[in-house]
Motif scaffolding. Structure first.
Motif, PDB file in Angstrom:
ATOM      1  N   THR A   1      -2.347 -16.413 -28.530  1.00  0.00           N
ATOM      2  CA  THR A   1      -2.618 -16.232 -29.952  1.00  0.00           C
ATOM      3  C   THR A   1      -3.965 -15.555 -30.160  1.00  0.00           C
ATOM      4  O   THR A   1      -4.092 -14.639 -30.978  1.00  0.00           O
ATOM      5  N   VAL A   2      -4.968 -15.987 -29.416  1.00  0.00           N
ATOM      6  CA  VAL A   2      -6.292 -15.360 -29.490  1.00  0.00           C
ATOM      7  C   VAL A   2      -6.199 -13.907 -29.046  1.00  0.00           C
ATOM      8  O   VAL A   2      -6.745 -13.006 -29.693  1.00  0.00           O
TER       9      VAL A   2
ATOM     10  N   ASN B   1     -16.298 -10.301 -28.851  1.00  0.00           N
ATOM     11  CA  ASN B   1     -14.836 -10.373 -28.853  1.00  0.00           C
ATOM     12  C   ASN B   1     -14.258  -9.548 -27.721  1.00  0.00           C
ATOM     13  O   ASN B   1     -13.240  -9.911 -27.136  1.00  0.00           O
TER      14      ASN B   1
ATOM     15  N   TYR C   1     -11.515 -10.692 -24.999  1.00  0.00           N
ATOM     16  CA  TYR C   1     -10.296  -9.876 -24.878  1.00  0.00           C
ATOM     17  C   TYR C   1     -10.123  -9.401 -23.437  1.00  0.00           C
ATOM     18  O   TYR C   1      -9.041  -9.522 -22.850  1.00  0.00           O
TER      19      TYR C   1
ATOM     20  N   GLN D   1      -5.887  -6.677 -32.480  1.00  0.00           N
ATOM     21  CA  GLN D   1      -5.896  -6.006 -33.781  1.00  0.00           C
ATOM     22  C   GLN D   1      -7.305  -5.774 -34.304  1.00  0.00           C
ATOM     23  O   GLN D   1      -7.486  -5.338 -35.435  1.00  0.00           O
ATOM     24  N   THR D   2      -8.312  -6.085 -33.509  1.00  0.00           N
ATOM     25  CA  THR D   2      -9.710  -5.966 -33.925  1.00  0.00           C
ATOM     26  C   THR D   2     -10.391  -4.848 -33.134  1.00  0.00           C
ATOM     27  O   THR D   2      -9.818  -4.316 -32.178  1.00  0.00           O
TER      28      THR D   2
ATOM     29  N   ASP E   1      -3.560 -11.912 -29.134  1.00  0.00           N
ATOM     30  CA  ASP E   1      -2.849 -11.154 -30.167  1.00  0.00           C
ATOM     31  C   ASP E   1      -3.777 -10.805 -31.329  1.00  0.00           C
ATOM     32  O   ASP E   1      -3.740  -9.693 -31.855  1.00  0.00           O
ATOM     33  N   TYR E   2      -4.601 -11.763 -31.719  1.00  0.00           N
ATOM     34  CA  TYR E   2      -5.556 -11.502 -32.801  1.00  0.00           C
ATOM     35  C   TYR E   2      -6.564 -10.422 -32.387  1.00  0.00           C
ATOM     36  O   TYR E   2      -6.803  -9.468 -33.121  1.00  0.00           O
ATOM     37  N   LEU E   3      -7.159 -10.595 -31.211  1.00  0.00           N
ATOM     38  CA  LEU E   3      -8.178  -9.649 -30.754  1.00  0.00           C
ATOM     39  C   LEU E   3      -7.616  -8.246 -30.539  1.00  0.00           C
ATOM     40  O   LEU E   3      -8.338  -7.266 -30.660  1.00  0.00           O
TER      41      LEU E   3
END
Length: 137
Positions: free
Chosen positions: A43-44, A13, A17, A50-51, A46-48
């Motif tokens: 969108t990807v 990931n 990112y 938070q990981t 934004d998700y990454l």
């Protein structure tokens, strides 16, 4: 950019990112208006963000992949550990095949210590609508 080797293996990931950041992805609203990235790429990103990918470095991943070789984990297991950064056996069991046969408490404790010392901590969860720069005065 020239592709040196097609389908060289799974990406972490962090690599996705980092790639999106280099293409101009950002959490800054002003920069997002000027980006040429597709909405799905944002969108990807934004998700990454938070990981664990958002706090990792290339150096920490390289160091972890070298040190974790003593556990004889499959490449997919290592990638999943890097991506998820499990904090207890409950999170690690679905990642590591035949977990109970391969990881007793001591062995998992060694792996957990390695994860904690080499990989950066998970990012703090973001609460929607909450600005992290405001103080509660």
């Amino acid at each position: 950019m020239k592709i040196l080797k097609k389908n060289a293996g799974p990406l972490t990931n962090f690599e996705v990112y980092d790639f999106l950041q280099k293409k101009g992805a950002s959490l800054d609203p002003a920069q997002r208006l000027m980006t040429t990235l597709a909405p799905s790429e944002l969108t990807v990103f934004d998700y990454l963000a938070q990981t664990p990918a958002s706090t990792q470095t290339r150096e920490s991943i390289i160091e972890f992949t070298e040190k974790v070789k003593v556990f004889n984990l499959a490449k997919a297991e290592v990638v999943n550990i890097i991506n998820i950064r499990p904090i207890d056996p409950v999170e690690a069991a679905p990642i590591i095949e035949e977990f109970t046969e391969r990881m007793d408490d001591d062995r998992f404790g060694e792996l957990q210590t390695m994860i904690d010392t080499v990989l950066p901590p998970r990012p703090e969860p973001q609460v929607p609508g909450e600005d992290s720069n405001t103080d509660a005065s």
